[in-house]
Design a protein around this motif. Structure first.
Motif, PDB file in Angstrom:
ATOM      1  N   UNK A 168     -26.296  29.685  -9.370  1.00 13.43           N
ATOM      2  CA  UNK A 168     -25.239  30.015  -8.413  1.00 13.43           C
ATOM      3  C   UNK A 168     -25.371  29.175  -7.145  1.00 13.43           C
ATOM      4  N   UNK A 169     -26.594  28.977  -6.704  1.00 13.75           N
ATOM      5  CA  UNK A 169     -26.814  28.178  -5.503  1.00 13.75           C
ATOM      6  C   UNK A 169     -26.395  26.726  -5.729  1.00 13.75           C
ATOM      7  N   UNK A 170     -26.602  26.232  -6.948  1.00 13.83           N
ATOM      8  CA  UNK A 170     -26.160  24.870  -7.269  1.00 13.83           C
ATOM      9  C   UNK A 170     -24.633  24.776  -7.224  1.00 13.83           C
ATOM     10  N   UNK A 171     -23.973  25.819  -7.718  1.00 18.77           N
ATOM     11  CA  UNK A 171     -22.508  25.837  -7.692  1.00 18.77           C
ATOM     12  C   UNK A 171     -22.005  25.827  -6.247  1.00 18.77           C
ATOM     13  N   UNK A 184     -13.014  29.360   0.949  1.00 18.58           N
ATOM     14  CA  UNK A 184     -12.559  28.597  -0.224  1.00 18.58           C
ATOM     15  C   UNK A 184     -13.587  28.670  -1.355  1.00 18.58           C
ATOM     16  N   UNK A 185     -14.872  28.641  -0.990  1.00 18.98           N
ATOM     17  CA  UNK A 185     -15.932  28.764  -1.998  1.00 18.98           C
ATOM     18  C   UNK A 185     -15.872  30.145  -2.645  1.00 18.98           C
ATOM     19  N   UNK A 189     -15.400  30.536  -6.620  1.00 14.59           N
ATOM     20  CA  UNK A 189     -16.465  31.114  -7.447  1.00 14.59           C
ATOM     21  C   UNK A 189     -16.300  32.611  -7.670  1.00 14.59           C
ATOM     22  N   UNK A 190     -15.206  33.157  -7.145  1.00 15.85           N
ATOM     23  CA  UNK A 190     -14.902  34.583  -7.325  1.00 15.85           C
ATOM     24  C   UNK A 190     -16.057  35.472  -6.879  1.00 15.85           C
ATOM     25  N   UNK A 191     -16.417  35.318  -5.617  1.00 14.89           N
ATOM     26  CA  UNK A 191     -17.447  36.177  -5.023  1.00 14.89           C
ATOM     27  C   UNK A 191     -17.052  36.503  -3.591  1.00 14.89           C
ATOM     28  N   UNK A 226     -19.136  21.577  -7.949  1.00 14.20           N
ATOM     29  CA  UNK A 226     -18.912  23.008  -7.755  1.00 14.20           C
ATOM     30  C   UNK A 226     -18.456  23.694  -9.024  1.00 14.20           C
ATOM     31  N   UNK A 227     -18.316  25.018  -8.941  1.00 18.04           N
ATOM     32  CA  UNK A 227     -17.912  25.767 -10.114  1.00 18.04           C
ATOM     33  C   UNK A 227     -16.442  25.598 -10.440  1.00 18.04           C
TER      34      UNK A 227
END
Length: 227
Positions: A168-171, A184-185, A189-191, A226-227
């Motif tokens: 997740x941190x890499x994404x 935006x992140x 990433x839907x969080x 990114x994801x």
């Protein structure tokens, strides 16, 4: 207003040209949510006033007498006195790279419009180090360009540094590399946005980086997406 306290964002202006400094102060004072905490005419005074006034943010010119803006930024960030927003013309890349490595939280073109300056101050004060997306993308692209002339202390990153990060941190790191804001992140990433902030804080700590800008450049140099 600052996100945590609701009080005005306190800004220290560091600029050696009095007319430019006065213009910046005039623009900042036009905003009810921003307060000019002090003004410095050289790098040494900027560091001294940052220690004395503890502003939220220092608006830092790079080329100043006595102590240049890069060295002043390094001192202010190292002592955790304030975030630093660097004013640049982009015609002296090595100084921009130096400010980046010194831990500057953001970069703003010196000829930016008043609205862009106010937005940049608010953005950095809110913890969103990636400001002015077009400017940031240009900086990242230049820094990651293998043809760009670097100072001797600029070395290529080791991909192994990413081993400490979770998936997740890499994404999140990849999203930073694309110049995305926390909001935006979170959408990408839907969080929750608060969760994004936590991931950003953790990955900066693991990678021993001082700002989102540094993280974005690292992502670009290592090809993290990114994801």
């Amino acid at each position: 207003m600052t996100a945590d306290t609701g009080r005005p964002v306190r800004v220290l202006i560091a600029e050696d040209q009095s007319a430019v400094r006065a213009g910046l102060a005039l623009i900042l004072r036009s905003a009810p949510d921003i307060e000019v905490a002090g003004e410095a005419a050289d790098g040494e005074e900027a560091v001294r006033l940052a220690r004395a006034l503890r502003p939220d943010l220092v608006l830092m010119d790079i080329q100043m007498p006595k102590l240049d803006g890069v060295s002043a930024t390094r001192a202010i960030v190292a002592e955790e006195l304030a975030d630093v927003l660097v004013l640049t013309t982009f015609d002296l890349d090595e100084y921009v790279f130096g400010a980046l490595r010194a831990g500057a939280a953001g970069f703003l073109l010196k000829d930016s419009e008043a609205a862009a300056l106010l937005d940049a101050v608010r953005t950095v004060a809110a913890g969103e180090g990636m400001i002015a997306p077009a400017v940031t993308r240009r900086l990242i692209a230049e820094f990651a360009n293998p043809r760009t002339v670097r100072r001797p202390d600029a070395s290529a990153p080791d991909p192994a540094v990413l081993d400490a990060l979770t998936r997740r941190e890499r994404e999140v790191l990849g999203c930073l590399g694309q110049g995305l804001s926390n909001a935006a992140i979170a959408e990408r990433l839907e969080m929750a946005e608060a969760t994004v902030k936590t991931h950003v804080s953790r990955l900066l700590g693991k990678l021993e980086l001082r700002s989102r800008v540094q993280a974005a450049v690292l992502a670009q140099e290592l090809g993290v997406t990114g994801g």
